[in-house]
Design a protein around this motif. Structure first.
Motif, PDB file in Angstrom:
ATOM      1  N   LEU A  11       6.870  -8.704  -6.244  1.00 26.17           N
ATOM      2  CA  LEU A  11       5.665  -8.896  -6.063  1.00 26.17           C
ATOM      3  C   LEU A  11       5.026 -10.212  -6.915  1.00 26.17           C
ATOM      4  O   LEU A  11       5.135 -10.527  -8.212  1.00 26.17           O
ATOM      5  N   SER A  12       4.773 -11.190  -6.184  1.00 26.29           N
ATOM      6  CA  SER A  12       4.209 -12.410  -6.689  1.00 26.29           C
ATOM      7  C   SER A  12       2.528 -12.724  -6.560  1.00 26.29           C
ATOM      8  O   SER A  12       2.351 -12.327  -5.492  1.00 26.29           O
ATOM      9  N   VAL A  13       2.047 -13.609  -7.207  1.00 26.88           N
ATOM     10  CA  VAL A  13       0.606 -14.047  -6.929  1.00 26.88           C
ATOM     11  C   VAL A  13       0.821 -15.660  -6.747  1.00 26.88           C
ATOM     12  O   VAL A  13       1.381 -16.205  -7.207  1.00 26.88           O
ATOM     13  N   VAL A 212      -2.456  -9.804   2.743  1.00 30.86           N
ATOM     14  CA  VAL A 212      -1.971  -8.560   2.096  1.00 30.86           C
ATOM     15  C   VAL A 212      -3.122  -8.464   1.013  1.00 30.86           C
ATOM     16  O   VAL A 212      -3.378  -9.240   0.178  1.00 30.86           O
ATOM     17  N   THR A 213      -3.761  -7.414   1.113  1.00 33.78           N
ATOM     18  CA  THR A 213      -4.951  -7.163   0.113  1.00 33.78           C
ATOM     19  C   THR A 213      -4.818  -5.752  -0.985  1.00 33.78           C
ATOM     20  O   THR A 213      -5.690  -5.740  -1.756  1.00 33.78           O
ATOM     21  N   THR A 214      -3.877  -5.146  -0.922  1.00 32.28           N
ATOM     22  CA  THR A 214      -3.678  -3.905  -1.577  1.00 32.28           C
ATOM     23  C   THR A 214      -2.198  -3.665  -1.811  1.00 32.28           C
ATOM     24  O   THR A 214      -1.324  -4.081  -1.084  1.00 32.28           O
ATOM     25  N   LEU A 215      -1.888  -2.924  -3.027  1.00 31.69           N
ATOM     26  CA  LEU A 215      -0.445  -2.462  -3.325  1.00 31.69           C
ATOM     27  C   LEU A 215      -0.018  -1.757  -2.145  1.00 31.69           C
ATOM     28  O   LEU A 215       1.157  -1.729  -2.132  1.00 31.69           O
ATOM     29  N   ALA A 216      -0.931  -0.745  -1.657  1.00 31.10           N
ATOM     30  CA  ALA A 216      -0.139  -0.019  -0.607  1.00 31.10           C
ATOM     31  C   ALA A 216       0.324  -0.812   0.714  1.00 31.10           C
ATOM     32  O   ALA A 216       1.476  -0.386   1.104  1.00 31.10           O
ATOM     33  N   GLU A 217      -0.483  -1.723   1.172  1.00 30.86           N
ATOM     34  CA  GLU A 217       0.210  -2.765   1.972  1.00 30.86           C
ATOM     35  C   GLU A 217       1.392  -3.312   1.415  1.00 30.86           C
ATOM     36  O   GLU A 217       2.397  -3.548   2.199  1.00 30.86           O
ATOM     37  N   ALA A 218       1.340  -3.890   0.220  1.00 28.26           N
ATOM     38  CA  ALA A 218       2.646  -4.417  -0.365  1.00 28.26           C
ATOM     39  C   ALA A 218       3.897  -3.602  -0.067  1.00 28.26           C
ATOM     40  O   ALA A 218       4.854  -3.875   0.264  1.00 28.26           O
ATOM     41  N   ARG A 219       3.668  -2.362  -0.613  1.00 30.00           N
ATOM     42  CA  ARG A 219       4.653  -1.192  -0.520  1.00 30.00           C
ATOM     43  C   ARG A 219       5.189  -1.108   0.878  1.00 30.00           C
ATOM     44  O   ARG A 219       6.417  -1.221   1.349  1.00 30.00           O
ATOM     45  N   ASP A 223       9.107  -1.396   2.089  1.00 34.11           N
ATOM     46  CA  ASP A 223       9.441  -0.359   2.752  1.00 34.11           C
ATOM     47  C   ASP A 223      10.224  -0.826   4.150  1.00 34.11           C
ATOM     48  O   ASP A 223      11.160  -0.365   4.760  1.00 34.11           O
ATOM     49  N   ALA A 224       9.608  -2.056   4.764  1.00 31.76           N
ATOM     50  CA  ALA A 224      10.142  -2.265   6.133  1.00 31.76           C
ATOM     51  C   ALA A 224      11.188  -3.297   5.898  1.00 31.76           C
ATOM     52  O   ALA A 224      11.748  -3.892   7.022  1.00 31.76           O
ATOM     53  N   GLY A 225      11.557  -3.496   4.539  1.00 33.77           N
ATOM     54  CA  GLY A 225      13.065  -4.393   4.373  1.00 33.77           C
ATOM     55  C   GLY A 225      12.742  -5.735   3.779  1.00 33.77           C
ATOM     56  O   GLY A 225      13.629  -6.538   3.324  1.00 33.77           O
ATOM     57  N   MET A 226      11.464  -5.993   3.631  1.00 31.15           N
ATOM     58  CA  MET A 226      11.169  -7.293   2.750  1.00 31.15           C
ATOM     59  C   MET A 226      11.508  -7.352   1.392  1.00 31.15           C
ATOM     60  O   MET A 226      11.634  -6.281   0.730  1.00 31.15           O
ATOM     61  N   ASP A 227      12.071  -8.409   1.024  1.00 33.71           N
ATOM     62  CA  ASP A 227      12.419  -8.523  -0.486  1.00 33.71           C
ATOM     63  C   ASP A 227      11.325  -8.685  -1.555  1.00 33.71           C
ATOM     64  O   ASP A 227      11.429  -8.205  -2.504  1.00 33.71           O
ATOM     65  N   GLY A 228      10.335  -9.184  -0.959  1.00 33.29           N
ATOM     66  CA  GLY A 228       9.252  -9.462  -1.816  1.00 33.29           C
ATOM     67  C   GLY A 228       7.950  -9.579  -1.255  1.00 33.29           C
ATOM     68  O   GLY A 228       7.980  -9.895  -0.078  1.00 33.29           O
ATOM     69  N   VAL A 229       6.782  -9.391  -1.658  1.00 33.47           N
ATOM     70  CA  VAL A 229       5.453  -9.716  -1.114  1.00 33.47           C
ATOM     71  C   VAL A 229       4.756 -10.659  -2.263  1.00 33.47           C
ATOM     72  O   VAL A 229       4.622 -10.398  -3.263  1.00 33.47           O
ATOM     73  N   MET A 230       4.104 -11.515  -1.495  1.00 30.34           N
ATOM     74  CA  MET A 230       3.178 -12.310  -2.238  1.00 30.34           C
ATOM     75  C   MET A 230       1.628 -12.113  -1.690  1.00 30.34           C
ATOM     76  O   MET A 230       1.148 -12.173  -0.656  1.00 30.34           O
ATOM     77  N   LEU A 241      -6.459  -5.075  -9.509  1.00 27.48           N
ATOM     78  CA  LEU A 241      -5.314  -4.508  -8.813  1.00 27.48           C
ATOM     79  C   LEU A 241      -4.071  -4.813  -9.234  1.00 27.48           C
ATOM     80  O   LEU A 241      -3.059  -3.823  -9.177  1.00 27.48           O
ATOM     81  N   LEU A 242      -3.904  -5.783 -10.174  1.00 27.57           N
ATOM     82  CA  LEU A 242      -2.776  -6.024 -10.716  1.00 27.57           C
ATOM     83  C   LEU A 242      -2.469  -4.982 -11.680  1.00 27.57           C
ATOM     84  O   LEU A 242      -1.263  -5.147 -12.077  1.00 27.57           O
TER      85      LEU A 242
END
Length: 332
Positions: A11-13, A212-219, A223-230, A241-242
């Motif tokens: 998870l990155s900003v 991406v606006t929420t941690l639920a979306e990040a998850r 879950d879909a296989g991405m290594d990270g979310v920015m 939210l952080l």
């Protein structure tokens, strides 16, 4: 060298011009120990030709923190990367995604997606110059390019340079006809394409960015296989939210940190900044959204906005703003 930023990249900003300066990053770090924080873009010409090494200053408490560079001249980018490594950054990132006018005029940013061999030369020069990881941030394509053709070829080129990590903004960039703001909102998101790239390039660590606006979306992306979310603007406008990142994204034990605690943690930093001749508003402008969506949030924003700019403004402005908030907002 161990890629200390790779696990943090779960998870990155995002790097955001005029927003993610060192004060913003220190503030964000009070809410998450684990997320990877990025500087706003720093141009290689400013560092190498302009000698503006002060743009690389940061507080050690910001770690893990990465610098994003802008440029299109391989040797100049290599020199800038050396300066960034010497400054202590955990990662050096090349901007291949920004569509702003000043980036286009400098022949770097998203326009570089039209020059993949030049990008390869830049990335190779940077990798050979430093021991810290070099990464890239790109779009799925620009202008009339067909993303399903361009993006796989672009990632294949990046993989050949030896790069391991790439962040992909899941929108095209239109270099003519859309403003930078519109380029963040108008071109449609294609999350499916980015997820397909992870399946096609299992050896690359791929992060997804855009909308991406929420941690639920990040998850859901993880879950879909991405290594990270920015996450970008959402983390800036609603920084609270952080507070959930370390628990919800990195699986750490819950923390009892409240927004009031975050304000308290900022006080010594603010005091040191004022003592050095800085202005309160240089820090508090990043704190306006701390109580977003909570009772009293408007009063908090108004008081900071109106009072922090006044000559001699100090910690009493925070006291005034906190006093305008109900206990229910402060206790969570």
């Amino acid at each position: 060298m161990t890629d200390t930023a790779e696990s943090a990249a779960r998870l990155s900003v995002a790097p955001m011009m005029d927003w993610t300066d060192r004060h913003c990053r220190f503030f964000h770090r009070q809410m998450t120990r684990r997320a990877l924080l990025y500087t706003e873009m720093v141009t290689a010409p400013a560092l190498v030709r302009g000698g503006a090494v002060h743009l690389l200053e940061f507080d050690a408490a910001e770690h893990p923190v990465a610098v994003q560079l802008g440029g299109s001249e391989p040797e100049e980018l290599a020199q800038a990367a050396r300066l960034a490594e010497a400054a202590g950054y955990a990662e050096v990132n090349l901007n291949i995604g920004c569509p702003s006018d000043r980036v286009k005029s400098g022949c770097f940013g998203a326009v570089l997606m039209k020059s993949p061999e030049l990008v390869a030369d830049c990335l190779t020069a940077m990798r050979e110059a430093v021991s810290v990881p070099v990464t890239a941030k790109c779009r799925i394509g620009v202008d009339e390019q067909e993303p399903r053709e361009v993006l796989p070829a672009f990632l294949k080129m990046i993989e050949r340079t030896g790069l391991r990590r790439v962040t992909i903004h899941a929108r095209k960039a239109w270099l003519q006809g859309l403003s930078p703001k519109e380029n963040r909102e108008v071109p449609p998101l294609d999350y499916t394409l980015v997820q397909e790239m992870k399946a096609a390039f299992p050896g690359l660590h791929l992060s997804i960015n855009g909308g991406v606006t929420t941690l639920a979306e990040a998850r859901s992306h993880l879950d879909a296989g991405m290594d990270g979310v920015m996450i970008g603007r959402a983390a800036y406008h609603d920084p609270g939210l952080l507070l959930g990142v370390d628990e919800e994204i990195f699986g750490e034990a819950p923390r009892a940190t409240t927004r009031r605690d975050v304000v308290a943690a900022m006080r010594p930093y603010i005091a040191a900044h004022l003592e050095a001749g800085g202005k309160l508003a240089q820090i508090t402008r990043h704190m306006l959204g701390l109580f977003q969506g909570r009772p009293g949030a408007r009063a908090w924003r108004r008081i900071l906005s109106e009072e922090a700019h006044r000559d001699g403004a100090g910690p009493e402005v925070l006291d005034h703003a906190l006093a305008a908030l109900p206990e229910t907002s402060l206790a969570a």
